[in-house]
Structures are given as C-alpha cells and as structure tokens.
Design a protein around this motif. Structure first.
Motif, short mmCIF file in Angstrom:
data_model
loop_
_atom_site.label_atom_id
_atom_site.label_comp_id
_atom_site.label_asym_id
_atom_site.label_seq_id
_atom_site.Cartn_x
_atom_site.Cartn_y
_atom_site.Cartn_z
N PHE A 47 -11.96 -34.07 116.78
CA PHE A 47 -11.64 -35.11 117.77
C PHE A 47 -10.56 -36.06 117.22
CE2 PHE A 47 -15.57 -35.56 120.79
CZ PHE A 47 -15.27 -34.34 121.36
N CYS A 51 -15.24 -43.85 126.66
CA CYS A 51 -15.65 -42.67 125.87
C CYS A 51 -15.81 -43.08 124.41
CB CYS A 51 -14.59 -41.57 125.98
SG CYS A 51 -14.75 -40.28 124.73
N ILE A 52 -16.97 -42.74 123.82
CA ILE A 52 -17.25 -43.14 122.44
C ILE A 52 -17.04 -41.98 121.45
CG2 ILE A 52 -18.78 -45.10 122.95
CD1 ILE A 52 -21.18 -43.19 122.63
N GLY A 53 -16.54 -40.85 121.95
CA GLY A 53 -16.22 -39.74 121.04
C GLY A 53 -17.43 -39.09 120.38
N CYS A 54 -18.55 -39.07 121.10
CA CYS A 54 -19.79 -38.56 120.48
C CYS A 54 -19.83 -37.04 120.39
CB CYS A 54 -21.00 -39.06 121.27
SG CYS A 54 -21.06 -38.45 122.97
N GLY A 55 -19.16 -36.36 121.31
CA GLY A 55 -19.13 -34.89 121.27
C GLY A 55 -20.19 -34.22 122.13
N ALA A 56 -20.99 -34.99 122.86
CA ALA A 56 -22.04 -34.39 123.69
C ALA A 56 -21.45 -33.48 124.77
CB ALA A 56 -22.87 -35.49 124.35
N CYS A 57 -20.26 -33.84 125.27
CA CYS A 57 -19.61 -33.02 126.31
C CYS A 57 -19.33 -31.62 125.79
CB CYS A 57 -18.33 -33.71 126.79
SG CYS A 57 -17.27 -34.33 125.47
N LEU A 116 -13.40 -32.98 128.66
CA LEU A 116 -13.80 -34.31 129.15
C LEU A 116 -13.34 -35.39 128.17
CD1 LEU A 116 -15.22 -35.64 131.56
CD2 LEU A 116 -17.30 -35.73 130.19
N CYS A 134 -22.78 -36.69 129.38
CA CYS A 134 -22.03 -37.81 128.77
C CYS A 134 -22.84 -39.11 128.82
CB CYS A 134 -20.70 -38.00 129.50
SG CYS A 134 -19.79 -39.42 128.87
N PRO A 135 -23.09 -39.74 127.68
CA PRO A 135 -23.87 -40.98 127.69
C PRO A 135 -23.12 -42.15 128.32
CG PRO A 135 -23.05 -40.53 125.48
CD PRO A 135 -22.71 -39.33 126.30
N ILE A 170 -18.69 -40.52 131.81
CA ILE A 170 -17.26 -40.29 132.07
C ILE A 170 -17.15 -39.21 133.15
CG2 ILE A 170 -15.06 -39.50 131.03
CD1 ILE A 170 -15.91 -42.04 129.65
#
Ligand code: SF4
Ligand code: FES
Length: 255
Positions: free
Chosen positions: A129, A168-174, A185, A233-234, A237
């Motif tokens: 990312f 977007c917090i860049g968590c990677g869940a998407c 996403l 997405c938490p 988004i």
C-alpha cells in the motif's frame, strides 16, 4: 446458569492461525478464552489469551495494533471469515465481545493476499500500500497559508466527497474481503481524494496512471464488481471511488 453469564463474561474456543514466519507453513491452533468480559474489545480478548500463553511459557499470538480507536488502520484479521469481524463499519480494535455468545467458536486468520505476505501469525506486510501511495508522487500546487487556501473555492459537495475518500485508513480489509484480492477500493479512494479537489488537478492524470500501474505490478487482482470490499470496509468507503479511478485512468490514457 454458568459462571460466565453471572459475571457478564463469556468463554470462547479460538482457532487461531499460527505461523512463525513468512517462509514457513502455518496451521490453526486451538485456545480457550476464559472469562472474557463482554465489554472488552476483540484485541483486549487477545491480550487476555496472550497473557495466559506467556505465563505458561508459550509464544503469544502476534497481531498488529496501535491506536485501538479505529483511526490508524494497523489492526485487522479475518474473524469467522469476515474482515474485521461481524460488525459493519467497525475495525477489529473497535469490535466488542458483546457480539459473541458464550460457547462460540471463533476462527481468526490473517489477511490472505499474494501482495500481503504473512510476517507472523496475524501480522501481514502491507507495505505494498505504501508503494502505491509513493507512486502517486507529490502535489505541485503551493496552497499557501489558511487565507490562500480559503480563496480556492471548493463546493461543499465536492469537499465532502473528497473527505469521504480521505477517510480510508489503509487497513487492507478491502483486499482481504475481495475474492480477487483487488486493491481497487484503496487505490480508488486515494486517487479520488486528490482528483476531486482543484489542488489535485495538475498531476491528476499522471498520478492515476502511476498508482494503477504500481497496483498491478505488486500482484493485486482485478475488480469483478463483487462489492465485497465496500461491505468489509470499516470506513464504509463507496465503490463509486473505483468508478472514479477508472475514469481518471481513461483520461490519462486518452490525453
Ligand atoms: S478502502 Fe476501507 S477497507 Fe480498504 S484500506 Fe481503506 S479503509 Fe481499509
Ligand atoms: S488499532 Fe488503529 S485502527 Fe485498529
């Protein structure tokens, strides 16, 4: 009535993915999470299990975390097959144990994606990312101080769309939720937050092209409109950002 229900506590069976490093095989191991307060967060539950593991001389479960307030994007795991667990719009650190019942079995796994290598147990390497963001480069517009910034007119509608994308917090869940492990996403949100604002326009085409090429190069899959990313997405988004990213890419290719 069990002791657990009297104390507003629950007992769980955990099946947790354990993997010592990126190049060794992992496996599921079972643990008991005992007397877990339903007011605890999911990560606090893991803390309790880890304390017991440490006291018995065993290796604690490695998992990423930082703010524990849903802001930083560091935490994340698949919980019973769902990225960040069963609650919509919630990061793993904000998921509370009240959403589980006494006696439940909970399966906990790391994000699965070719581009996110497992570092240890539930920790994955999300530096891909960072590489996509780096490929986007910088913004050349000198925005000056606050009075200069206020002189650039931006409609409320556009400002809100840009702010939504920027959440977007860049968590990677998407990526973890997508059957193709697509990063569209995330990339769409990052491209949109700049492309929507006048300050982001000068480099918009170059940025979209570079970020999308980098995303492809890093081994993320393609989008087939499953919309699983949006559900997971938490920060909720919208996949509208993917459509905007595709339009930006088309503009870059045409001009
Ligand atoms: S788009 Fe949502 S799920 Fe994907 S990285 Fe950003 S916050 Fe996480
Ligand atoms: S630990 Fe920061 S978002 Fe979960």
């Amino acid at each position: 009535m069990t002791r657990a229900s009297v104390k507003n506590c629950i007992n769980l069976k955990l099946n947790v993915w354990r993997q010592k490093g990126p190049d060794v095989n992992g496996r599921f191991e079972s643990y008991k999470a005992r007397n877990i307060s339903t007011d605890m967060s999911f990560l606090e539950m893991l803390d309790v299990v880890n304390e017991e593991l440490i006291l018995s001389g065993k290796d604690p479960i490695a998992f990423d975390h930082d703010c524990r307030e849903g802001i930083c994007g560091t935490c994340g795991a698949m919980v019973n097959g769902r990225a960040h667990g069963p609650e919509k719009g919630t990061t793993l650190c904000q998921l509370h144990m009240r959403y589980f019942s006494d006696g439940d079995t909970v399966v906990i796994e790391p994000w699965r994606s070719r581009a996110f290598k497992v570092v240890k147990d539930l920790v994955v390497d999300r530096s891909a990312f960072d590489k996509i963001i780096q490929a986007g480069g910088y913004i050349s517009v000198n925005t000056g101080g606050a009075p200069d910034g206020n002189a650039i007119l931006v409609s409320q509608e556009v400002a809100e769309k840009s702010m939504d994308a920027a959440s977007c917090i860049g968590c990677g869940a998407c990526v973890a939720a997508c059957p193709n492990a697509s990063a569209m996403l995330f990339t769409g949100a990052k491209i949109s937050q700049f492309a929507l604002l006048p300050q982001g326009h000068p480099e918009a085409k170059k940025r979209a092209h570079a970020m999308i090429c980098k995303m492809d190069e890093l081994g993320f899959g393609n989008c087939t409109n499953e919309a699983e990313c949006e559900k997971a997405c938490p920060k909720e988004i919208s996949i509208v950002n993917i459509a905007r990213m595709n339009r930006e890419f088309l503009k870059a290719a045409l001009f």
